[in-house]
Scaffold this motif. Structure first.
Motif, PDB file in Angstrom:
ATOM      1  N   LEU A  40       0.872  -1.162   0.000  1.00  0.00           N
ATOM      2  CA  LEU A  40       0.000   0.000   0.000  1.00  0.00           C
ATOM      3  C   LEU A  40       0.915   1.220   0.000  1.00  0.00           C
ATOM      4  CD1 LEU A  40      -2.802   1.320   0.308  1.00  0.00           C
ATOM      5  CD2 LEU A  40      -2.550   1.046   2.770  1.00  0.00           C
ATOM      6  N   PHE A  41       0.926   1.936  -1.122  1.00  0.00           N
ATOM      7  CA  PHE A  41       1.771   3.120  -1.250  1.00  0.00           C
ATOM      8  C   PHE A  41       0.961   4.356  -0.859  1.00  0.00           C
ATOM      9  CE2 PHE A  41       3.799   0.087  -4.088  1.00  0.00           C
ATOM     10  CZ  PHE A  41       5.113   0.196  -3.703  1.00  0.00           C
ATOM     11  N   VAL A  42       1.452   5.088   0.131  1.00  0.00           N
ATOM     12  CA  VAL A  42       0.782   6.279   0.631  1.00  0.00           C
ATOM     13  C   VAL A  42       1.793   7.425   0.636  1.00  0.00           C
ATOM     14  CG1 VAL A  42      -0.394   7.304   2.635  1.00  0.00           C
ATOM     15  CG2 VAL A  42      -0.833   4.918   2.022  1.00  0.00           C
ATOM     16  N   VAL A  43       1.305   8.614   0.264  1.00  0.00           N
ATOM     17  CA  VAL A  43       2.145   9.811   0.264  1.00  0.00           C
ATOM     18  C   VAL A  43       1.567  10.825   1.237  1.00  0.00           C
ATOM     19  CG1 VAL A  43       3.122   9.584  -2.046  1.00  0.00           C
ATOM     20  CG2 VAL A  43       0.879  10.639  -1.774  1.00  0.00           C
ATOM     21  N   ALA A  44       2.438  11.616   1.830  1.00  0.00           N
ATOM     22  CA  ALA A  44       2.004  12.646   2.772  1.00  0.00           C
ATOM     23  C   ALA A  44       2.920  13.857   2.636  1.00  0.00           C
ATOM     24  CB  ALA A  44       2.040  12.110   4.201  1.00  0.00           C
ATOM     25  N   ALA A  45       2.394  15.006   3.078  1.00  0.00           N
ATOM     26  CA  ALA A  45       3.168  16.244   2.987  1.00  0.00           C
ATOM     27  C   ALA A  45       3.266  16.918   4.339  1.00  0.00           C
ATOM     28  CB  ALA A  45       2.520  17.199   1.990  1.00  0.00           C
ATOM     29  N   ALA A  46       4.468  17.392   4.629  1.00  0.00           N
ATOM     30  CA  ALA A  46       4.671  18.313   5.741  1.00  0.00           C
ATOM     31  C   ALA A  46       4.666  19.692   5.104  1.00  0.00           C
ATOM     32  CB  ALA A  46       5.991  18.029   6.444  1.00  0.00           C
ATOM     33  N   LEU A  47       3.484  20.326   5.112  1.00  0.00           N
ATOM     34  CA  LEU A  47       3.346  21.682   4.585  1.00  0.00           C
ATOM     35  C   LEU A  47       3.894  22.639   5.630  1.00  0.00           C
ATOM     36  CD1 LEU A  47      -0.266  21.368   3.173  1.00  0.00           C
ATOM     37  CD2 LEU A  47       1.853  21.397   1.854  1.00  0.00           C
ATOM     38  N   ILE A  48       4.851  23.462   5.249  1.00  0.00           N
ATOM     39  CA  ILE A  48       5.549  24.328   6.196  1.00  0.00           C
ATOM     40  C   ILE A  48       5.266  25.781   5.836  1.00  0.00           C
ATOM     41  CG2 ILE A  48       7.796  24.919   7.182  1.00  0.00           C
ATOM     42  CD1 ILE A  48       8.694  22.079   6.046  1.00  0.00           C
ATOM     43  N   ASP A  49       4.659  26.515   6.770  1.00  0.00           N
ATOM     44  CA  ASP A  49       4.322  27.913   6.493  1.00  0.00           C
ATOM     45  C   ASP A  49       5.501  28.834   6.796  1.00  0.00           C
ATOM     46  OD1 ASP A  49       4.330  28.428   9.270  1.00  0.00           O
ATOM     47  OD2 ASP A  49       2.164  28.684   9.415  1.00  0.00           O
ATOM     48  N   GLU A  50       5.291  30.138   6.614  1.00  0.00           N
ATOM     49  CA  GLU A  50       6.381  31.105   6.783  1.00  0.00           C
ATOM     50  C   GLU A  50       6.890  31.182   8.224  1.00  0.00           C
ATOM     51  OE1 GLU A  50       2.468  33.119   7.300  1.00  0.00           O
ATOM     52  OE2 GLU A  50       3.306  31.901   5.700  1.00  0.00           O
ATOM     53  N   ASN A  51       6.096  30.704   9.195  1.00  0.00           N
ATOM     54  CA  ASN A  51       6.523  30.683  10.603  1.00  0.00           C
ATOM     55  C   ASN A  51       7.093  29.325  11.022  1.00  0.00           C
ATOM     56  OD1 ASN A  51       5.639  33.372  11.095  1.00  0.00           O
ATOM     57  ND2 ASN A  51       3.548  32.611  11.118  1.00  0.00           N
ATOM     58  N   ARG A  52       7.322  28.451  10.033  1.00  0.00           N
ATOM     59  CA  ARG A  52       7.844  27.093  10.257  1.00  0.00           C
ATOM     60  C   ARG A  52       6.863  26.194  11.018  1.00  0.00           C
ATOM     61  NH1 ARG A  52      13.021  25.639   9.405  1.00  0.00           N
ATOM     62  NH2 ARG A  52      13.127  24.469  11.333  1.00  0.00           N
ATOM     63  N   ASN A  53       5.563  26.509  10.928  1.00  0.00           N
ATOM     64  CA  ASN A  53       4.533  25.626  11.471  1.00  0.00           C
ATOM     65  C   ASN A  53       4.175  24.596  10.409  1.00  0.00           C
ATOM     66  OD1 ASN A  53       4.181  26.973  13.989  1.00  0.00           O
ATOM     67  ND2 ASN A  53       3.064  28.573  12.913  1.00  0.00           N
ATOM     68  N   ILE A  54       3.711  23.444  10.858  1.00  0.00           N
ATOM     69  CA  ILE A  54       3.387  22.339   9.960  1.00  0.00           C
ATOM     70  C   ILE A  54       1.914  21.993  10.112  1.00  0.00           C
ATOM     71  CG2 ILE A  54       3.871  19.913   9.457  1.00  0.00           C
ATOM     72  CD1 ILE A  54       6.774  20.536  10.320  1.00  0.00           C
ATOM     73  N   LEU A  55       1.254  21.761   8.984  1.00  0.00           N
ATOM     74  CA  LEU A  55      -0.173  21.450   8.989  1.00  0.00           C
ATOM     75  C   LEU A  55      -0.409  19.965   9.267  1.00  0.00           C
ATOM     76  CD1 LEU A  55      -3.018  22.717   8.335  1.00  0.00           C
ATOM     77  CD2 LEU A  55      -2.768  21.614   6.120  1.00  0.00           C
ATOM     78  N   VAL A  56      -1.287  19.691  10.210  1.00  0.00           N
ATOM     79  CA  VAL A  56      -1.731  18.319  10.478  1.00  0.00           C
ATOM     80  C   VAL A  56      -3.254  18.290  10.456  1.00  0.00           C
ATOM     81  CG1 VAL A  56       0.291  17.519  11.762  1.00  0.00           C
ATOM     82  CG2 VAL A  56      -1.542  18.693  12.980  1.00  0.00           C
ATOM     83  N   GLN A  57      -3.782  17.106  10.155  1.00  0.00           N
ATOM     84  CA  GLN A  57      -5.224  16.891  10.101  1.00  0.00           C
ATOM     85  C   GLN A  57      -5.607  15.780  11.064  1.00  0.00           C
ATOM     86  OE1 GLN A  57      -5.204  15.793   5.857  1.00  0.00           O
ATOM     87  NE2 GLN A  57      -6.677  17.447   5.578  1.00  0.00           N
ATOM     88  N   LYS A  58      -6.853  15.823  11.538  1.00  0.00           N
ATOM     89  CA  LYS A  58      -7.359  14.760  12.403  1.00  0.00           C
ATOM     90  C   LYS A  58      -8.185  13.805  11.556  1.00  0.00           C
ATOM     91  CE  LYS A  58      -8.385  15.335  16.804  1.00  0.00           C
ATOM     92  NZ  LYS A  58      -9.078  15.663  18.053  1.00  0.00           N
ATOM     93  N   ARG A  59      -7.890  12.497  11.684  1.00  0.00           N
ATOM     94  CA  ARG A  59      -8.619  11.478  10.921  1.00  0.00           C
ATOM     95  C   ARG A  59     -10.087  11.476  11.353  1.00  0.00           C
ATOM     96  NH1 ARG A  59      -6.068   8.271   7.677  1.00  0.00           N
ATOM     97  NH2 ARG A  59      -7.566   6.586   7.878  1.00  0.00           N
ATOM     98  N   PRO A  60     -11.002  11.482  10.364  1.00  0.00           N
ATOM     99  CA  PRO A  60     -12.423  11.588  10.692  1.00  0.00           C
ATOM    100  C   PRO A  60     -13.008  10.293  11.260  1.00  0.00           C
ATOM    101  CG  PRO A  60     -12.118  11.440   8.312  1.00  0.00           C
ATOM    102  CD  PRO A  60     -10.748  11.484   8.923  1.00  0.00           C
ATOM    103  N   PRO A  61     -14.144  10.405  11.977  1.00  0.00           N
ATOM    104  CA  PRO A  61     -14.839   9.218  12.482  1.00  0.00           C
ATOM    105  C   PRO A  61     -15.194   8.279  11.331  1.00  0.00           C
ATOM    106  CG  PRO A  61     -15.816  11.231  13.377  1.00  0.00           C
ATOM    107  CD  PRO A  61     -14.830  11.648  12.329  1.00  0.00           C
TER     108      PRO A  61
END
Length: 136
Positions: free
Chosen positions: A8-29
């Motif tokens: 199972l090939f899965v890709v993910a991104a560490a999106l990094i904003d101008e303040n060096r914060n990284i976006l994460v998401q919560k898996r839905p129910p």
């Protein structure tokens, strides 16, 4: 002789904003590992390169337009997942068009890199956080 696993090939991104914060998401129910925080991304479909899959997934999940050359591969995880074997490829990205919208997850937030290690994440994401911390 051992059976060959189905990958199972899965890709993910560490999106990094101008303040060096990284976006994460919560898996839905209703999804496996619901309620855990993860990097945005998803499965690589048949005929897709990992980069094209990640561009598609980020458009579907967040409404962001990203060019494949803005994605930099940084880490991967390999883990048995029931009958399948997960290969999770993590990319960083600093450049996109649009404002991140929460289109598919139950929640999303921008967090400073050190805080990632304190989030409840799927087992395959945990080593990626450590690897990410060494390269950023």
């Amino acid at each position: 002789m051992e059976n060959n696993p189905t990958y199972l090939f899965v890709v993910a991104a560490a999106l990094i904003d101008e303040n060096r914060n990284i976006l994460v998401q919560k898996r839905p129910p209703g999804k496996p590992m619901a309620g855990l925080w993860e990097f945005p991304g998803g499965k690589v479909e048949s005929g897709e390169t990992p980069e094209k899959a990640l561009v598609r997934e980020l458009k579907e999940e967040l409404g962001l337009a990203i060019k494949t050359d803005a994605l930099m591969p940084v880490a991967f995880a390999s883990e048995a997942l029931g009958e399948k074997h997960l290969l999770l490829l993590l990319y960083t990205c600093h450049d996109w068009t649009g404002e991140a919208q929460n289109l598919e997850s139950s929640d999303m937030k921008w967090v400073p890199l050190p805080e990632l290690q304190h989030l409840d994440m799927p087992p395959a994401d945990i080593p990626l956080v450590a690897q990410l911390m060494t390269v950023l």
